[in-house]
Design a protein around this motif. Structure first.
Motif, mmCIF file in Angstrom:
data_model
loop_
_atom_site.group_PDB
_atom_site.id
_atom_site.type_symbol
_atom_site.label_atom_id
_atom_site.label_comp_id
_atom_site.label_asym_id
_atom_site.label_seq_id
_atom_site.Cartn_x
_atom_site.Cartn_y
_atom_site.Cartn_z
ATOM 1 N N ASP A 237 44.145 73.730 20.307
ATOM 2 C CA ASP A 237 44.315 72.315 20.444
ATOM 3 C C ASP A 237 45.126 71.210 19.382
ATOM 4 O O ASP A 237 46.207 70.824 19.331
ATOM 5 C CB ASP A 237 43.850 71.811 21.773
ATOM 6 C CG ASP A 237 43.678 71.997 22.628
ATOM 7 O OD1 ASP A 237 44.123 73.227 23.769
ATOM 8 O OD2 ASP A 237 42.484 71.921 23.419
ATOM 9 N N LYS A 435 50.497 64.809 16.136
ATOM 10 C CA LYS A 435 51.097 65.054 17.408
ATOM 11 C C LYS A 435 50.043 65.405 17.884
ATOM 12 O O LYS A 435 49.252 65.686 19.681
ATOM 13 C CB LYS A 435 52.116 65.427 17.646
ATOM 14 C CG LYS A 435 53.644 64.312 17.122
ATOM 15 C CD LYS A 435 54.598 65.546 17.026
ATOM 16 C CE LYS A 435 56.070 64.654 17.312
ATOM 17 N NZ LYS A 435 57.315 65.350 16.685
ATOM 18 N N LYS A 436 49.117 66.680 18.067
ATOM 19 C CA LYS A 436 47.887 67.553 18.651
ATOM 20 C C LYS A 436 46.874 65.879 18.211
ATOM 21 O O LYS A 436 46.223 66.843 19.589
ATOM 22 C CB LYS A 436 47.389 68.349 17.917
ATOM 23 C CG LYS A 436 48.831 69.616 17.552
ATOM 24 C CD LYS A 436 48.198 70.996 16.996
ATOM 25 C CE LYS A 436 49.086 71.745 16.912
ATOM 26 N NZ LYS A 436 48.765 72.692 16.209
ATOM 27 N N HIS A 437 45.909 65.578 17.784
ATOM 28 C CA HIS A 437 45.127 64.355 17.878
ATOM 29 C C HIS A 437 45.872 63.479 18.395
ATOM 30 O O HIS A 437 44.204 62.699 18.701
ATOM 31 C CB HIS A 437 44.801 64.163 16.105
ATOM 32 C CG HIS A 437 43.559 63.545 15.652
ATOM 33 N ND1 HIS A 437 43.385 62.303 16.223
ATOM 34 C CD2 HIS A 437 42.667 64.719 15.587
ATOM 35 C CE1 HIS A 437 42.025 61.729 15.871
ATOM 36 N NE2 HIS A 437 41.670 63.049 15.476
ATOM 37 N N HIS A 438 46.928 63.584 18.789
ATOM 38 C CA HIS A 438 47.326 61.953 19.895
ATOM 39 C C HIS A 438 48.062 62.151 20.493
ATOM 40 O O HIS A 438 49.583 62.682 20.918
ATOM 41 C CB HIS A 438 47.862 60.730 19.091
ATOM 42 C CG HIS A 438 47.005 60.233 17.641
ATOM 43 N ND1 HIS A 438 46.312 59.211 18.463
ATOM 44 C CD2 HIS A 438 47.293 60.234 16.719
ATOM 45 C CE1 HIS A 438 45.442 58.967 16.062
ATOM 46 N NE2 HIS A 438 46.138 59.614 15.939
ATOM 47 N N ARG A 439 47.249 62.478 21.523
ATOM 48 C CA ARG A 439 47.912 63.475 23.121
ATOM 49 C C ARG A 439 48.681 62.139 23.863
ATOM 50 O O ARG A 439 49.722 62.359 24.128
ATOM 51 C CB ARG A 439 46.591 63.008 23.801
ATOM 52 C CG ARG A 439 45.601 64.398 23.457
ATOM 53 C CD ARG A 439 47.015 66.204 23.082
ATOM 54 N NE ARG A 439 45.597 66.990 22.556
ATOM 55 C CZ ARG A 439 44.656 67.631 23.170
ATOM 56 N NH1 ARG A 439 44.894 67.843 24.594
ATOM 57 N NH2 ARG A 439 43.715 68.838 22.709
ATOM 58 N N ASP A 440 49.144 61.689 23.575
ATOM 59 C CA ASP A 440 49.632 59.886 23.524
ATOM 60 C C ASP A 440 50.840 60.250 22.679
ATOM 61 O O ASP A 440 50.613 59.255 21.951
ATOM 62 C CB ASP A 440 48.984 58.748 24.040
ATOM 63 C CG ASP A 440 49.815 58.099 24.680
ATOM 64 O OD1 ASP A 440 50.920 57.743 24.487
ATOM 65 O OD2 ASP A 440 49.210 56.804 25.330
#
Length: 608
Positions: A237, A435-440
């Motif tokens: 992820d 973008k991967k670290h912050h799913r929103d």
């Protein structure tokens, strides 16, 4: 719509797709296919591939020429583009009605030189890993001179480009040279078939052990490992591609498979690859990714067994061990037939991969003074490790070692096959990681916008560990209802928390109590950093530490590490900051961040 019309309509998009990466590889692969299918004549190819001419000019020349040749040539071009271009570059193109079959025939044509053209794509693939052998065969036959070899092996060429230049030279030499290279590739293919037979007939007990080892490696690698240990964040992820390059004048971007490949080899007799990068550049995570992909069977499948080692853990091994005990006790113990499995390792070293993470963390510096040749002889673990790396033990086993570059001395460098450098995140990599670290998506867009308007924070994010810390900082501030960080001071508190948590991973360190508890340590380290920056000093003696009040407890926070190169020639230990950015950041108590240390932010107060 006819293929000819599609080429004309999409001309701008095709040019961009072929040239936007700045590499000629896509264009040259398309040319290979057009030659192999007869859509281009040899003279056409020479008119397009003009040395020294800009990539865009060559691409335009190709489109002009193919368009004038009509529908069939355009159909082959579209099929080639569809096969060669990455998915992201193919997305905006239409290949409607494209029907050409690009599979090459293995049949010989009327002449050897014609066969070179019809089988060009496959020949490039076969030759790029054995250029030296092919050139040697051509020189022995009298077809090539040393000057021809030098032209083929110019350092600016990638392995694929060297293979194409070789084929171009062979074509110009005529039938005799063409027959030599065709015979050489056939012999290599036969030899490869024999290796494949060997590959698929290992002993039954070895296959059982391979399955157990793969399961163990997968379990250790599937979650992201940090200084706090293995958490619950899936590596799939969060993993983001890093920029890799060889330490050579020809600075080519590499894939993960290239790390253990032949590309960039400087010492053919050595078996050790150094994966070097500054602290926080992603070395351990990249190695972890390699382990996971091997365990899943999706990469590095030339190796039947992969043994991962952590040098930090090896520091705690004080017993004398043999190589067999080192492998089985520290990685995975076979349920049965231990001797048979170890004998397979000794007999087939080229099918085995060892990885050693954090060579710079070993307590002992690399040395080649104590030589071992017997794999059953017991010795201290550092001596075993050094003899494995230099090839005295189990010659032929491939080794990948991670380290900071300055921690690698000349003794080890003499025993390296090549060095691969981690350059950290590219701008695209930063975008992907956030973008991967912050799913929103809304939060991710807000963070990226904040970074783009703040060059200081954006510069930090090229280092993966600092990018992670900056992202964590955003999470903390936004989670408290605050604004995105606008200064490095905002990130400073999160970096302090990161290192103090490393010191005591079982203790929650976020809150006013943590900041007050460690305020003296922060001020001592800040004073040391401030003095060093003012005098351009980055290596500190024990007296320097004492002058600034730095205690042994302060050193254990992790900001400072021993400077081995200096300590080895001095009677007293010397220290440096783990990363240069750390020295720049930690001197903040003597600048704008000082009030933060005495008047804690409201965000932290809410967490009490």
């Amino acid at each position: 719509m006819f293929a000819q019309e599609l080429v004309l309509k999409q001309r701008t998009e095709i040019l961009y797709a072929l040239c936007s990466s700045g590499s000629a590889e896509n264009l040259e692969r398309v040319l290979d296919m057009l030659l192999a299918r007869g859509a281009l004549m040899w003279e056409d190819y020479q008119n397009i591939q003009v040395p020294g001419r800009p990539l865009y000019t060559n691409a335009r020349q190709l489109l002009d020429l193919v368009y004038t040749k009509g529908r069939d040539a355009c159909d082959v071009l579209l099929a080639a583009l569809n096969q060669v271009l990455p998915e992201v570059q193919r997305a905006g193109l239409s290949f409607e009605g494209c029907s050409s079959n690009l599979e090459e025939t293995e049949e010989f044509q009327s002449t050897a030189t014609q066969t070179l053209l019809s089988r060009r794509t496959g020949l490039v693939s076969k030759l790029r890993g054995c250029i030296d052998g092919a050139l040697e065969a051509l020189v022995e036959s009298g077809s090539f001179t040393s000057a021809d070899c030098d032209e083929v092996q110019l350092p600016v060429y990638t392995p694929s480009q060297q293979a194409r230049r070789l084929l171009d030279h062979v074509k110009s030499k005529g039938e005799s040279a063409a027959k030599v290279i065709l015979q050489y590739t056939e012999q290599k293919q036969l030899y490869g078939s024999l290796l494949n037979q060997e590959k698929w007939t290992p002993p039954k007990e070895l296959l059982k052990y391979q399955k157990k080892l793969s399961s163990s490696v997968s379990a250790q690698s599937c979650f992201l490992s940090t200084c706090r240990g293995t958490g619950h964040m899936s590596l799939d992820d969060i993993y983001t591609e890093l920029e890799l390059a060889h330490d050579s004048p020809a600075f080519h971007t590499l894939s993960l498979e290239d790390i253990v490949g032949v590309v960039g080899t400087v010492n053919k007799e050595a078996d050790t690859v150094l994966l070097s990068g500054e602290a926080g550049s992603g070395k351990s995570t990249l190695l972890q990714r390699m382990h996971l992909l091997w365990a899943r069977g999706t990469a590095l499948q030339d190796f039947l067994l992969l043994f991962p080692f952590s040098c930090r853990r090896l520091n705690s091994e004080h017993r004398e061990l043999s190589v067999q005990e080192l492998l089985f006790q520290h990685c995975c113990w076979p349920d049965r037939e231990q001797e048979q499995i170890f004998q397979f390792i000794l007999d087939h070293p080229h099918r085995i991969l060892f990885t050693f993470d954090g060579l710079d963390e070993l307590k002992e510096s690399f040395s080649d003074e104590h030589r071992l040749c017997c794999p059953t002889q017991r010795a201290p673990v550092p001596i075993l490790l050094f003899n494995l790396l230099q090839g005295s033990l189990i010659k032929g086993v491939q080794k990948v070692v991670t380290s900071r570059p300055e921690a690698v001395g000349p003794a080890l460098k003499r025993n390296l096959r090549k060095e691969v450098i981690l350059k950290g995140f590219s701008p695209t990599g930063i975008d992907s990681f956030v973008k991967k670290h912050h799913r929103d998506p809304t939060v991710a867009a807000r963070v990226l916008e904040s970074l783009q308007t703040n060059s200081a924070l954006l510069g930090l994010c090229h280092s993966p560990v600092l990018c992670w810390i900056v992202s964590q900082c955003h999470n903390e501030l936004l989670g408290c209802g605050g604004d995105s960080p606008h200064t490095i001071t905002d990130v400073y508190l999160m970096i302090l928390e990161h290192f103090f948590q490393h010191q005591n991973p079982l203790k929650s360190t976020i809150g006013q109590g943590w900041l007050q508890e460690h305020v003296n340590t922060v001020l001592h380290l800040g004073q040391l950093a401030f003095e060093g920056i003012g005098t351009s000093c980055y290596i500190f003696s024990g007296r320097d530490l004492e002058t600034c009040g730095v205690t042994e407890k302060d050193i254990f926070t992790g900001f400072l590490i021993s400077s081995k190169d200096i300590s080895s020639i001095c009677s007293k230990s010397s220290f440096r900051y783990r990363i240069l950015e750390g020295q720049v950041l930690v001197h903040a108590p003597h600048g704008p961040a000082y009030p933060i240390l005495t008047n804690n932010r409201e965000c932290f107060r809410r967490k009490l």
